[in-house]
Design a protein around this motif. Structure first.
Motif, PDB file in Angstrom:
ATOM      1  N   ILE A  14      42.988  33.886  43.554  1.00 45.90           N
ATOM      2  CA  ILE A  14      43.611  34.821  42.614  1.00 45.90           C
ATOM      3  C   ILE A  14      45.027  34.366  42.287  1.00 45.90           C
ATOM      4  O   ILE A  14      45.438  34.371  41.121  1.00 45.90           O
ATOM      5  CB  ILE A  14      43.586  36.259  43.169  1.00 45.90           C
ATOM      6  CG1 ILE A  14      42.146  36.726  43.308  1.00 45.90           C
ATOM      7  CG2 ILE A  14      44.396  37.197  42.289  1.00 45.90           C
ATOM      8  CD1 ILE A  14      41.971  38.063  43.975  1.00 45.90           C
ATOM      9  N   LEU A  15      45.763  33.933  43.296  1.00 47.05           N
ATOM     10  CA  LEU A  15      47.117  33.424  43.075  1.00 47.05           C
ATOM     11  C   LEU A  15      47.079  32.152  42.230  1.00 47.05           C
ATOM     12  O   LEU A  15      47.891  31.987  41.319  1.00 47.05           O
ATOM     13  CB  LEU A  15      47.806  33.152  44.407  1.00 47.05           C
ATOM     14  CG  LEU A  15      49.219  32.595  44.325  1.00 47.05           C
ATOM     15  CD1 LEU A  15      50.143  33.599  43.656  1.00 47.05           C
ATOM     16  CD2 LEU A  15      49.721  32.222  45.696  1.00 47.05           C
ATOM     17  N   TYR A  74      44.809  31.353  40.038  1.00 45.75           N
ATOM     18  CA  TYR A  74      44.464  31.754  38.668  1.00 45.75           C
ATOM     19  C   TYR A  74      45.679  32.316  37.934  1.00 45.75           C
ATOM     20  O   TYR A  74      45.922  31.982  36.780  1.00 45.75           O
ATOM     21  CB  TYR A  74      43.339  32.793  38.695  1.00 45.75           C
ATOM     22  CG  TYR A  74      42.778  33.082  37.318  1.00 45.75           C
ATOM     23  CD1 TYR A  74      41.700  32.370  36.835  1.00 45.75           C
ATOM     24  CD2 TYR A  74      43.340  34.054  36.491  1.00 45.75           C
ATOM     25  CE1 TYR A  74      41.187  32.613  35.570  1.00 45.75           C
ATOM     26  CE2 TYR A  74      42.842  34.296  35.232  1.00 45.75           C
ATOM     27  CZ  TYR A  74      41.757  33.575  34.775  1.00 45.75           C
ATOM     28  OH  TYR A  74      41.267  33.802  33.520  1.00 45.75           O
ATOM     29  N   VAL A  75      46.445  33.162  38.603  1.00 43.39           N
ATOM     30  CA  VAL A  75      47.625  33.765  37.978  1.00 43.39           C
ATOM     31  C   VAL A  75      48.657  32.692  37.634  1.00 43.39           C
ATOM     32  O   VAL A  75      49.232  32.693  36.534  1.00 43.39           O
ATOM     33  CB  VAL A  75      48.229  34.861  38.886  1.00 43.39           C
ATOM     34  CG1 VAL A  75      49.590  35.310  38.379  1.00 43.39           C
ATOM     35  CG2 VAL A  75      47.283  36.033  39.003  1.00 43.39           C
ATOM     36  N   VAL A  76      48.891  31.764  38.559  1.00 44.54           N
ATOM     37  CA  VAL A  76      49.848  30.683  38.298  1.00 44.54           C
ATOM     38  C   VAL A  76      49.362  29.816  37.137  1.00 44.54           C
ATOM     39  O   VAL A  76      50.137  29.459  36.251  1.00 44.54           O
ATOM     40  CB  VAL A  76      50.085  29.840  39.570  1.00 44.54           C
ATOM     41  CG1 VAL A  76      50.850  28.570  39.259  1.00 44.54           C
ATOM     42  CG2 VAL A  76      50.809  30.660  40.618  1.00 44.54           C
ATOM     43  N   ALA A 112      47.430  30.743  34.697  1.00 40.16           N
ATOM     44  CA  ALA A 112      47.550  31.525  33.463  1.00 40.16           C
ATOM     45  C   ALA A 112      48.985  31.521  32.942  1.00 40.16           C
ATOM     46  O   ALA A 112      49.213  31.557  31.735  1.00 40.16           O
ATOM     47  CB  ALA A 112      47.082  32.953  33.701  1.00 40.16           C
ATOM     48  N   LEU A 113      49.946  31.467  33.841  1.00 41.75           N
ATOM     49  CA  LEU A 113      51.343  31.444  33.428  1.00 41.75           C
ATOM     50  C   LEU A 113      51.801  30.056  32.993  1.00 41.75           C
ATOM     51  O   LEU A 113      52.644  29.924  32.106  1.00 41.75           O
ATOM     52  CB  LEU A 113      52.241  31.947  34.567  1.00 41.75           C
ATOM     53  CG  LEU A 113      52.064  33.413  34.958  1.00 41.75           C
ATOM     54  CD1 LEU A 113      52.876  33.718  36.207  1.00 41.75           C
ATOM     55  CD2 LEU A 113      52.459  34.318  33.822  1.00 41.75           C
ATOM     56  N   SER A 136      43.581  30.768  48.140  1.00 46.05           N
ATOM     57  CA  SER A 136      44.085  31.930  47.417  1.00 46.05           C
ATOM     58  C   SER A 136      43.743  31.790  45.933  1.00 46.05           C
ATOM     59  O   SER A 136      44.610  31.519  45.101  1.00 46.05           O
ATOM     60  CB  SER A 136      45.595  32.047  47.612  1.00 46.05           C
ATOM     61  OG  SER A 136      46.072  33.184  46.964  1.00 46.05           O
ATOM     62  N   VAL A 162      39.483  36.736  30.778  1.00 46.21           N
ATOM     63  CA  VAL A 162      40.697  37.394  31.252  1.00 46.21           C
ATOM     64  C   VAL A 162      41.921  36.748  30.596  1.00 46.21           C
ATOM     65  O   VAL A 162      42.608  37.377  29.818  1.00 46.21           O
ATOM     66  CB  VAL A 162      40.810  37.327  32.792  1.00 46.21           C
ATOM     67  CG1 VAL A 162      42.103  37.953  33.270  1.00 46.21           C
ATOM     68  CG2 VAL A 162      39.626  38.020  33.434  1.00 46.21           C
ATOM     69  N   ALA A 163      42.166  35.484  30.915  1.00 51.91           N
ATOM     70  CA  ALA A 163      43.337  34.801  30.351  1.00 51.91           C
ATOM     71  C   ALA A 163      42.992  33.474  29.704  1.00 51.91           C
ATOM     72  O   ALA A 163      43.853  32.832  29.136  1.00 51.91           O
ATOM     73  CB  ALA A 163      44.384  34.582  31.439  1.00 51.91           C
ATOM     74  N   THR A 216      36.868  33.661  45.788  1.00 50.72           N
ATOM     75  CA  THR A 216      37.536  34.931  46.061  1.00 50.72           C
ATOM     76  C   THR A 216      36.777  35.740  47.096  1.00 50.72           C
ATOM     77  O   THR A 216      37.371  36.293  48.026  1.00 50.72           O
ATOM     78  CB  THR A 216      37.676  35.751  44.766  1.00 50.72           C
ATOM     79  OG1 THR A 216      38.422  34.987  43.816  1.00 50.72           O
ATOM     80  CG2 THR A 216      38.378  37.061  45.018  1.00 50.72           C
ATOM     81  N   LYS A 238      44.752  26.683  27.944  1.00 49.42           N
ATOM     82  CA  LYS A 238      43.931  27.886  28.000  1.00 49.42           C
ATOM     83  C   LYS A 238      43.073  27.969  26.746  1.00 49.42           C
ATOM     84  O   LYS A 238      43.515  27.637  25.656  1.00 49.42           O
ATOM     85  CB  LYS A 238      44.799  29.141  28.101  1.00 49.42           C
ATOM     86  CG  LYS A 238      45.505  29.288  29.410  1.00 49.42           C
ATOM     87  CD  LYS A 238      46.177  30.620  29.535  1.00 49.42           C
ATOM     88  CE  LYS A 238      47.446  30.660  28.747  1.00 49.42           C
ATOM     89  NZ  LYS A 238      48.239  31.876  28.981  1.00 49.42           N
TER      90      LYS A 238
END
Length: 65
Positions: A48-49, A51-53, A55-56, A46, A14-15, A40, A7
């Protein structure tokens, strides 16, 4: 020297995921952001999913100049 997908701390909105992807491929950070936004809106997969994964899972780069 091997490249790592991390990252971005400098090109973060955002992240830092899109900034990190842009640094890895040596492109402008707007392109991955635009890609995620279009995916999106269109509803492809998916984003958004994803992106979240990402970011984690992606580590943060503290040594970026």
């Amino acid at each position: 020297m091997s490249r790592k997908l991390v990252k971005s701390t400098r090109n973060s909105v955002v992240a830092g995921v899109c900034g990190g992807i842009a640094n890895y491929f040596n492109i402008d950070p707007v392109l991955p952001r635009l890609g995620f936004a279009i995916a999106t809106v269109v509803g492809v997969g998916s984003p958004i999913l994803i992106y979240v994964v990402a970011a984690l899972v992606m580590p943060k780069d503290e040594l970026e100049f």
